[in-house]
Structure formats: C-alpha cells, structure tokens
Write a protein that holds these residues in place. Structure first.
Motif, PDB file in Angstrom:
ATOM      1  N   GLU A 116       0.844  -1.205   0.000  1.00  0.00           N
ATOM      2  CA  GLU A 116       0.000   0.000   0.000  1.00  0.00           C
ATOM      3  C   GLU A 116       0.875   1.249   0.000  1.00  0.00           C
ATOM      4  O   GLU A 116       0.591   2.232  -0.690  1.00  0.00           O
ATOM      5  N   PHE A 128      -5.581   3.510  -2.830  1.00  0.00           N
ATOM      6  CA  PHE A 128      -5.143   2.116  -3.011  1.00  0.00           C
ATOM      7  C   PHE A 128      -5.260   1.326  -1.712  1.00  0.00           C
ATOM      8  O   PHE A 128      -4.850   1.792  -0.658  1.00  0.00           O
ATOM      9  N   ARG A 129      -5.800   0.113  -1.813  1.00  0.00           N
ATOM     10  CA  ARG A 129      -5.902  -0.782  -0.657  1.00  0.00           C
ATOM     11  C   ARG A 129      -5.763  -2.222  -1.144  1.00  0.00           C
ATOM     12  O   ARG A 129      -6.379  -2.598  -2.156  1.00  0.00           O
ATOM     13  N   LEU A 130      -4.936  -2.984  -0.452  1.00  0.00           N
ATOM     14  CA  LEU A 130      -4.832  -4.414  -0.776  1.00  0.00           C
ATOM     15  C   LEU A 130      -6.045  -5.130  -0.201  1.00  0.00           C
ATOM     16  O   LEU A 130      -6.468  -4.826   0.923  1.00  0.00           O
ATOM     17  N   TRP A 142      -4.570 -12.681  -5.402  1.00  0.00           N
ATOM     18  CA  TRP A 142      -4.137 -11.322  -5.042  1.00  0.00           C
ATOM     19  C   TRP A 142      -5.202 -10.341  -5.534  1.00  0.00           C
ATOM     20  O   TRP A 142      -5.767 -10.518  -6.610  1.00  0.00           O
ATOM     21  N   CYS A 144      -6.697  -5.930  -5.208  1.00  0.00           N
ATOM     22  CA  CYS A 144      -6.576  -4.575  -4.657  1.00  0.00           C
ATOM     23  C   CYS A 144      -7.739  -3.732  -5.163  1.00  0.00           C
ATOM     24  O   CYS A 144      -8.454  -4.132  -6.092  1.00  0.00           O
ATOM     25  N   TYR A 146      -8.713   0.663  -5.855  1.00  0.00           N
ATOM     26  CA  TYR A 146      -8.128   2.003  -5.943  1.00  0.00           C
ATOM     27  C   TYR A 146      -9.149   2.936  -6.587  1.00  0.00           C
ATOM     28  O   TYR A 146     -10.162   2.480  -7.152  1.00  0.00           O
TER      29      TYR A 146
END
Ligand SMILES: Cc1cc2nc3c(=O)[nH]c(=O)nc-3n(C[C@H](O)[C@H](O)[C@H](O)COP(=O)(O)OP(=O)(O)OC[C@H]3O[C@@H](n4cnc5c(N)ncnc54)[C@H](O)[C@@H]3O)c2cc1C
Length: 336
Positions: A116, A128-130, A142, A144, A146
């Motif tokens: 991040e 942005f965030r995982l 995976w 994310c 944003y």
C-alpha cells in the motif's frame, strides 16, 4: 496569423490532441474519416477500424517494470488528474469516478511487491488498498482496489468534439491515402504548419498490428470496474459506461485476428465468468440483460506507442501520435 495545425483523426487521441493544441492558441482543423456519433447507431462493420467507439473504457493500474511502462504509468497519472478536473467542471462529459478492483489468479512479482505504501507514495495511486483473503473470489490469489474512472466512449468523444467546435475549431470529413497530402490542401485557416497523425494505426507502419477484442454490452448497472487476470492468460472484466450506456463485460485480446463477427459462444463464456467473479451485477432478477455484442480492433504497436516528430520538408512537420493499443483513453492526456 497563428500557426495552423491539422489533426488527422477524431478518435480519443485526435480529439484530445486538438483541444490541447487549441488551448495553446493555435488554429486547429480536424480531418478524419470517422467522427463520434451515438453508440446506438454507429455501424459495427463499416466503422470497425474506428476503435474509439468500441473501447470500454476504464483506467487501470499497471505496475511498471521497465522504462516504457514507467512512461505509460506517468501518462496515466496525468490523465487521471485531467479527467478529475474535466468531470468536476463538466458533469455531462461522460466521465464517472468509482473504485477499480483488480483480481489476479497468478500475480507476477510486480504485483506481489505492490505494498500500500509503494502504490500510494511511489506510484501515486489514489485510494489504493490491498484486499484481504476473505474479500477475494474463489481462485484469486491477489487483489486490490483504488480510485479510478470510466467513460462512456461516444458521450465523452462527442463532448470533446463539441468543446473543440465551440472554441472555434474546424472539422472536415475526408479520407486520405497518405497524411502528407494534407499539406497541399487549401484551408480557411491557411497553409498547414504542423500535422498530427492521430490515425490510430499510422500509415503503413510495419510495427502495427491489431488486437481484436470481443465484449458484450449489458444493461445491468455496476458501481465499480472489475478486472480479473485469469491463470490461463484470459481476462474477465466489466466497465460501467453510465450515462445510459450500460456496462461492458469483457473480454478477449486476440493479436492479428481480423474476424469482424462476434461469437455467441465467446459471449456466453464472458458472461458466465464475470457472473462467477462479481455475482452482484446480476441484480435482483439474477440475470444479464444483453444489449449487443461488440468487436473492436485495438491499434497495437510492437515497441509501444509512436509519439514522435518527423520533419518532411523545409517547413513541414508531422507529429505521430498513434499505436495506443488497449490504453488510448487512459493515456489520452498524458502526452505532456
Ligand atoms: C474491446 C476494447 C476495449 C478497450 N478498452 C479500453 C479501456 O478500457 N481503456 C482504454 O484506455 N482503452 C481501451 N481500449 C483502447 C482504445 O479504445 C484505443 O486505444 C483508442 O480508441 C485508440 O484511439 P485513436 O484515437 O488512436 O484511434 P481511433 O479511435 O481508431 O481513431 C482514428 C481516427 O483516425 C481516422 N483515420 C484513420 N485513417 C484515416 C484515413 N486514411 N483518412 C482519414 N481519417 C483516418 C479515423 O477516421 C478516426 O477518426 C479498448 C479497445 C477495445 C477494442
């Protein structure tokens, strides 16, 4: 008299370039075979080589791994800021800001290394965030989210053309065999000093090829744009167009496939895979409402975009701006 610039092309690149050059005080004429018109009436076969109507079009994060990707990333950030300003000033422009979601089944090192902190500070990605494991669909390793934007392509391109015209720009519907022929034409604004080649595919550039994309337009609304990269290399995505334009469900990426006809089998696969990834799109009726199938040809170039100045005579200059592939909208205001 101010310098006279002719922009050859009225896709997203020609229209954005024309507006930018006009803002610098030049007299600008757009010459093109195709111009924006309603998505509902545009002809899928005769205008298949006019790519801009067939784009999604959304903006995505692509973590850069080499200098060319670094350049494109910087272009996408400049475009993001410009789109934000246009959307705030002209709500009718066809731009919507929303969350973008990325799901990867087999993330490369570039994605796995995306913390991040790096995404926000180093890459300048807003919001942005995982995603946590419990937020990922089955099979996804995976993810994310944003802040991003989508456009309704023909609403947006028509808006650009209207802005250009009201600010005094001239347009001429013509097809040319060679961009240099424009230098010998008589224009109201005088002889041509500079020509911008925003023709999508260039003219006889041996590095150019097309990347066919089949998508399906559905009436179902969606509040986010979702992209899933599948382990087999295929893509599952949606792009909400808004402005009564439905949502694009995609899509294929097929280099050198010139087939203009959509496949019903491909449509079924795209819809099934997207529903499995983001079932909320089906709504209370648990179904897609299909509006139409779309086939487009991304103007792709080996070695990347051609953004280059060429001197063709003592006083004649061509600036090439083509080969934007699958990123024409998201890089359109990034040229500096
Ligand atoms: C299925 C699909 C999904 C996509 N999704 C996205 C997305 O989500 N985000 C994104 O950023 N991009 C996306 N794209 C890519 C994007 O649509 C293109 O990069 C972009 O539209 C290219 O714009 P352009 O102005 O360079 O070319 P074009 O839109 O093709 O415009 C070319 C212009 O040049 C004119 N022209 C060409 N030859 C001549 C000639 N001989 N004489 C006169 N005029 C001529 C044409 O008439 C036209 O006006 C997608 C594309 C497809 C097909």
């Amino acid at each position: 008299m101010p310098p006279h610039v002719v922009v050859l092309g009225a896709g997203v690149i020609g229209l954005s370039s024309a507006l930018r050059i006009q803002a610098e005080g030049h007299a600008v004429t757009i010459v093109a075979r195709d111009f924006p018109s309603g998505s509902e009436t545009i002809d899928a076969q005769s205008q298949i080589n006019y790519t801009s109507p067939w784009g999604g079009a959304h903006n995505r994060i692509v973590p850069p791994t080499n200098p060319a990707e670094e350049r494109e990333h910087a272009m996408s950030l400049r475009t993001f800021d410009h789109m934000r300003a246009v959307q705030a000033r002209y709500p009718e422009a066809g731009i919507t800001f929303m969350k973008g979601i990325e799901y990867l089944e087999a993330p490369s090192e570039a994605y796995r290394a995306l913390t991040e902190e790096r995404a926000r500070s180093r890459l300048g990605v807003k919001g942005f965030r995982l995603l946590k494991e419990g937020e990922l669909p089955e099979g996804v390793k995976w993810g994310c989210e944003y802040d991003t934007w989508c456009v309704n392509p023909m609403v947006y391109c028509s808006f650009l053309l209207r802005r250009f015209a009201i600010l005094g720009g001239k347009v001429l519907r013509r097809e040319v065999r060679d961009p240099r022929e424009v230098f010998s034409w008589n224009f109201e604004a005088g002889p041509v000093d500079v020509l911008i080649n925003a023709s999508g595919n260039g003219f006889g550039d041996e590095n150019m090829f097309i990347t066919r994309g089949q998508t399906c337009l559905v009436a179902n609304p969606c509040p986010v744009t979702v992209t899933r990269q599948n382990a087999d290399g295929s893509w599952t995505f949606c792009v909400p167009r808004n402005f009564d334009g439905g949502t694009i469900i995609g899509g294929t990426k097929e280099p050198n496939n010139w087939d203009p006809n959509p496949s019903l089998e491909v449509r079924e696969t795209l819809l099934r895979k997207f529903a499995a990834t983001y079932p909320q799109i089906l709504g209370s009726e648990s179904k897609f409402t299909v509006m139409k199938d779309i086939v487009g040809r991304r103007p792709t170039r080996k070695g990347g975009i051609r953004l280059e100045k060429e001197q063709v005579g003592n006083k004649q200059t061509i600036i090439h701006a083509y080969g934007l592939g699958g990123r024409g909208y998201e890089l359109s205001w990034g040229g500096g």
